[in-house]
Design a protein around this motif. Structure first.
Motif, mmCIF file in Angstrom:
data_model
loop_
_atom_site.group_PDB
_atom_site.id
_atom_site.type_symbol
_atom_site.label_atom_id
_atom_site.label_comp_id
_atom_site.label_asym_id
_atom_site.label_seq_id
_atom_site.Cartn_x
_atom_site.Cartn_y
_atom_site.Cartn_z
ATOM 1 N N GLY A 31 0.773 -1.234 0.000
ATOM 2 C CA GLY A 31 0.000 0.000 0.000
ATOM 3 C C GLY A 31 0.803 1.282 0.000
ATOM 4 N N THR A 32 2.136 1.183 -0.168
ATOM 5 C CA THR A 32 2.971 2.387 -0.266
ATOM 6 C C THR A 32 3.829 2.284 -1.528
ATOM 7 N N ASP A 33 4.762 3.212 -1.666
ATOM 8 C CA ASP A 33 5.684 3.169 -2.796
ATOM 9 C C ASP A 33 7.070 3.533 -2.293
ATOM 10 N N LEU A 34 7.991 3.748 -3.205
ATOM 11 C CA LEU A 34 9.384 3.990 -2.792
ATOM 12 C C LEU A 34 9.563 5.260 -1.978
ATOM 13 N N HIS A 35 8.571 6.151 -2.020
ATOM 14 C CA HIS A 35 8.676 7.378 -1.222
ATOM 15 C C HIS A 35 8.489 7.111 0.279
ATOM 16 N N ASP A 54 9.621 0.342 -6.533
ATOM 17 C CA ASP A 54 8.212 0.072 -6.262
ATOM 18 C C ASP A 54 7.942 -1.410 -6.520
ATOM 19 N N LEU A 55 7.336 -2.082 -5.543
ATOM 20 C CA LEU A 55 6.933 -3.460 -5.772
ATOM 21 C C LEU A 55 5.991 -3.560 -6.973
ATOM 22 N N ARG A 56 5.955 -4.719 -7.594
ATOM 23 C CA ARG A 56 4.977 -4.894 -8.681
ATOM 24 C C ARG A 56 3.576 -4.553 -8.169
ATOM 25 N N GLY A 57 2.810 -3.883 -9.024
ATOM 26 C CA GLY A 57 1.468 -3.486 -8.631
ATOM 27 C C GLY A 57 1.400 -2.259 -7.750
ATOM 28 N N HIS A 58 2.544 -1.615 -7.501
ATOM 29 C CA HIS A 58 2.605 -0.455 -6.622
ATOM 30 C C HIS A 58 3.340 0.690 -7.308
ATOM 31 N N GLY A 59 3.056 1.914 -6.867
ATOM 32 C CA GLY A 59 3.753 3.083 -7.387
ATOM 33 C C GLY A 59 3.655 3.153 -8.898
ATOM 34 N N ARG A 60 4.824 3.326 -9.524
ATOM 35 C CA ARG A 60 4.872 3.436 -10.986
ATOM 36 C C ARG A 60 5.319 2.144 -11.654
ATOM 37 N N SER A 61 5.417 1.077 -10.888
ATOM 38 C CA SER A 61 5.698 -0.223 -11.493
ATOM 39 C C SER A 61 4.446 -0.750 -12.191
ATOM 40 N N SER A 62 4.634 -1.698 -13.098
ATOM 41 C CA SER A 62 3.499 -2.245 -13.826
ATOM 42 C C SER A 62 2.637 -3.117 -12.922
ATOM 43 N N GLY A 162 -1.810 15.379 11.859
ATOM 44 C CA GLY A 162 -2.245 15.962 10.591
ATOM 45 C C GLY A 162 -1.550 15.383 9.383
ATOM 46 N N GLN A 163 -0.672 14.399 9.590
ATOM 47 C CA GLN A 163 0.073 13.823 8.458
ATOM 48 C C GLN A 163 -0.572 12.556 7.896
ATOM 49 N N VAL A 164 -1.561 12.022 8.593
ATOM 50 C CA VAL A 164 -2.169 10.769 8.149
ATOM 51 C C VAL A 164 -2.840 10.890 6.776
ATOM 52 N N PRO A 165 -3.538 12.012 6.455
ATOM 53 C CA PRO A 165 -4.175 12.096 5.138
ATOM 54 C C PRO A 165 -3.210 11.878 3.971
ATOM 55 N N LYS A 166 -1.967 12.315 4.115
ATOM 56 C CA LYS A 166 -0.978 12.096 3.059
ATOM 57 C C LYS A 166 -0.787 10.612 2.788
ATOM 58 N N TRP A 167 -0.724 9.838 3.867
ATOM 59 C CA TRP A 167 -0.474 8.402 3.705
ATOM 60 C C TRP A 167 -1.736 7.654 3.313
ATOM 61 N N THR A 170 -1.701 8.100 -0.288
ATOM 62 C CA THR A 170 -0.726 7.190 -0.892
ATOM 63 C C THR A 170 -1.333 5.810 -1.090
ATOM 64 N N LEU A 171 -2.030 5.317 -0.059
ATOM 65 C CA LEU A 171 -2.699 4.020 -0.176
ATOM 66 C C LEU A 171 -3.707 4.030 -1.321
ATOM 67 N N LEU A 172 -4.510 5.077 -1.393
ATOM 68 C CA LEU A 172 -5.579 5.120 -2.389
ATOM 69 C C LEU A 172 -5.050 5.297 -3.805
ATOM 70 N N ARG A 173 -3.818 5.776 -3.938
ATOM 71 C CA ARG A 173 -3.217 5.911 -5.271
ATOM 72 C C ARG A 173 -2.736 4.574 -5.828
ATOM 73 N N GLN A 174 -2.618 3.573 -4.979
ATOM 74 C CA GLN A 174 -2.133 2.280 -5.454
ATOM 75 C C GLN A 174 -3.219 1.574 -6.268
ATOM 76 N N SER A 175 -2.778 0.686 -7.103
ATOM 77 C CA SER A 175 -3.706 -0.120 -7.891
ATOM 78 C C SER A 175 -4.397 -1.156 -7.002
ATOM 79 N N SER A 176 -5.716 -1.249 -7.094
ATOM 80 C CA SER A 176 -6.430 -2.288 -6.353
ATOM 81 C C SER A 176 -5.965 -3.674 -6.778
ATOM 82 N N GLU A 177 -5.703 -3.833 -8.062
ATOM 83 C CA GLU A 177 -5.229 -5.126 -8.566
ATOM 84 C C GLU A 177 -3.868 -5.471 -7.973
#
Length: 263
Positions: A31-35, A54-62, A162-167, A170-177
């Protein structure tokens, strides 16, 4: 950002520091990426060769079709390091990244000089629990589990910062697949026996308020490896590199010195 084409998957990765430095490799959590590692990378000596992906299926990986196996995730890391001509690295993995680290150390010890297992275990959860999460994401999307994930990820003090919304974003930007694919990989993994056969310098890190991989579970896994060290970070949950980056980095740098990876 760069893309490593491994044929069946394309991994997004990033290098910082010195191209000729001793390598340290970071693998992110579900649920995260390299950041995830930004705050730690900023605190590391600049003469290291710092590699994140980025793990497969995460971030900008395929995003190959789910489900994934842990063997596939370990093979991704193996092929990436071979392509980048990495040997004798310190491999730092958090949560599923720590499972990948264990599997890679068992398969390709020549790639590693040391292992850092953060907020992870040889076995995490039950197949039934992971299937329930997969079903929720399949039916209602990542937003349906986001609040519960944030509660497991972060200690109470951080929840109020106040930092939780950022993360959460991040979770919601990941691919559900990609997310459910990696859930399946975790569900099918039990590394207790192979990890107990490892013989290399190992640092374990846990958060006192981790709702995903409790500290006792992390310690139990780290204790499988003779001579390992364990550090508990207080007032931190599942992502201590985010909540307590100074303390996390201090433990990491101390370990790097102890194994001779930095002076």
């Amino acid at each position: 950002m760069q893309i490593a084409d491994l044929g069946d998957v394309q991994l997004n990765y990033r290098e910082d520091g010195s191209p000729s430095g001793r390598p340290i490799v970071f693998a992110n959590s579900l649920g995260t990426d390299l950041h995830l590692w930004d705050e730690v990378v900023d605190r590391l000596p600049k003469d290291l060769r710092i590699i994140r992906y980025d793990l497969r299926g995460h971030g900008r990986s395929s995003v190959p079709p789910a489900p994934y196996s842990m063997g596939a995730l370990v093979r991704d890391a193996e092929r990436l390091l071979d392509q980048l001509e990495v040997r004798d690295c310190i491999f730092v993995g958090l949560s599923i990244g720590g499972m990948i680290a264990q599997g890679l150390a068992v398969k390709r010890l020549d790639l590693m000089r040391g292992l850092v297992l953060s907020n992870t275990a040889a076995k995490i959860g039950t197949a039934a629990n992971w299937q329930g999460r997969i079903d929720s994401v399949r039916s209602s999307g990542l937003d349906s589990i986001a609040d519960a994930v944030m509660e497991r990820w972060f200690a109470p003090a951080f929840q109020k910062s106040g930092q939780v919304p950022k993360w959460r974003d991040t979770l919601l930007r990941q691919s559900s697949e990609g997310y459910v694919g990696c859930c399946a990989a975790i569900a099918g993994t039990d590394f207790y026996t192979p990890t107990s056969g490892l013989r290399l310098p190992t640092l374990g890190i846990a958060g006192s308020d981790d709702g995903a991989t409790p500290a006792d579970l992390v310690r139990e896994t780290v204790d499988l490896i003779p001579g390992s060290k364990f550090e508990l970070i207080r007032r931190a949950g599942h992502l201590p590199c985010v909540e307590q980056p100074d303390i996390f980095s201090d433990h990491l740098i101390t370990f790097l010195r102890e194994v001779g990876h930095i002076d």
